[in-house]
Scaffold this motif. Structure first.
Motif, short mmCIF file in Angstrom:
data_model
loop_
_atom_site.label_atom_id
_atom_site.label_comp_id
_atom_site.label_asym_id
_atom_site.label_seq_id
_atom_site.Cartn_x
_atom_site.Cartn_y
_atom_site.Cartn_z
N UNK A 31 -5.76 7.00 2.00
CA UNK A 31 -5.21 7.35 0.70
C UNK A 31 -5.40 8.83 0.43
N UNK A 32 -4.36 9.46 -0.03
CA UNK A 32 -4.45 10.88 -0.38
C UNK A 32 -4.86 11.09 -1.83
N UNK A 33 -4.87 10.00 -2.62
CA UNK A 33 -5.19 10.16 -4.04
C UNK A 33 -6.63 9.79 -4.40
N UNK A 34 -7.33 9.11 -3.51
CA UNK A 34 -8.74 8.85 -3.79
C UNK A 34 -9.53 8.93 -2.49
N UNK A 52 -13.05 -2.99 5.18
CA UNK A 52 -14.28 -2.22 4.98
C UNK A 52 -13.87 -0.86 4.44
N UNK A 53 -14.44 -0.48 3.31
CA UNK A 53 -14.18 0.86 2.76
C UNK A 53 -14.98 1.87 3.57
N UNK A 54 -14.31 2.97 3.94
CA UNK A 54 -14.98 4.01 4.72
C UNK A 54 -14.60 5.37 4.17
N UNK A 55 -15.29 6.38 4.64
CA UNK A 55 -15.03 7.75 4.21
C UNK A 55 -13.83 8.36 4.93
N UNK A 56 -13.35 9.44 4.38
CA UNK A 56 -12.17 10.11 4.93
C UNK A 56 -12.43 10.66 6.33
N UNK A 57 -13.63 11.18 6.59
CA UNK A 57 -13.92 11.75 7.90
C UNK A 57 -13.84 10.68 8.98
N UNK A 58 -14.47 9.53 8.73
CA UNK A 58 -14.47 8.45 9.72
C UNK A 58 -13.06 7.88 9.89
N UNK A 59 -12.34 7.72 8.77
CA UNK A 59 -10.97 7.21 8.84
C UNK A 59 -10.08 8.15 9.67
N UNK A 60 -10.23 9.44 9.45
CA UNK A 60 -9.44 10.41 10.20
C UNK A 60 -9.80 10.37 11.69
#
Length: 150
Positions: A31-34, A52-60
């Motif tokens: 998501x680019x908005x949150x 599982x909710x994860x952070x942007x760094x790990x998702x990227x």
């Protein structure tokens, strides 16, 4: 333990026998908005899945590897993989072991000098590390965690 088995057993932290379910990375939602990115794991030989909710760094990091992009220099998960290999270890698999107050727990299992070493990890980092191998490392989830998440 057979890496290709859909179900496996592990003696859990409480000394109880746990049933492990083989899962695979099914989807990544960025998501680019949150700041809440989501990975969905899906049962290999079944119909269950969970987010599982994860952070942007790990998702990227996961997304880059799934798409086949290899950076010119090692990033964090590349570094972790390289350190394990250079020290003579071989990552066997990752296991999501517990869910406590909406927080998942996991371990990275490393074969080193004939021993199986379990390293505590956030699931997002464990999944990202698994995605850095070709083929991806096996991902297991304790059946009680799947039940609690659904």
């Amino acid at each position: 333990m057979a890496a290709h088995a859909a179900r496996d057993r592990l003696t859990g932290l409480k000394g109880e026998l746990s049933v492990l379910v083989r899962m695979e990375l099914a989807r990544i939602i960025m998501s680019e908005i949150n700041d809440q990115q989501v990975v969905f794991l899906r049962e290999v030989d079944g119909d269950r899945s969970f987010p599982i909710l994860i952070g942007i760094f790990e998702a990227t990091s996961i997304d880059r590897r799934v798409q086949g992009h290899v950076p010119p220099r090692p990033l964090t998960h590349d570094l972790l993989k390289n350190v394990i290999q250079e020290m003579g270890g071989e990552v066997q698999d990752v296991i999501i072991t517990n869910l406590v107050e909406h927080t998942y727990y996991s371990v990275i299992r490393i074969r080193l000098d004939g021993d199986l070493v379990e390293v505590d990890s956030r699931p997002s980092d464990a999944i990202a590390l698994a995605a850095h191998y070709s083929p991806h490392l096996p991902i297991y989830v304790d059946e009680e965690v799947i039940d609690a998440a659904s």
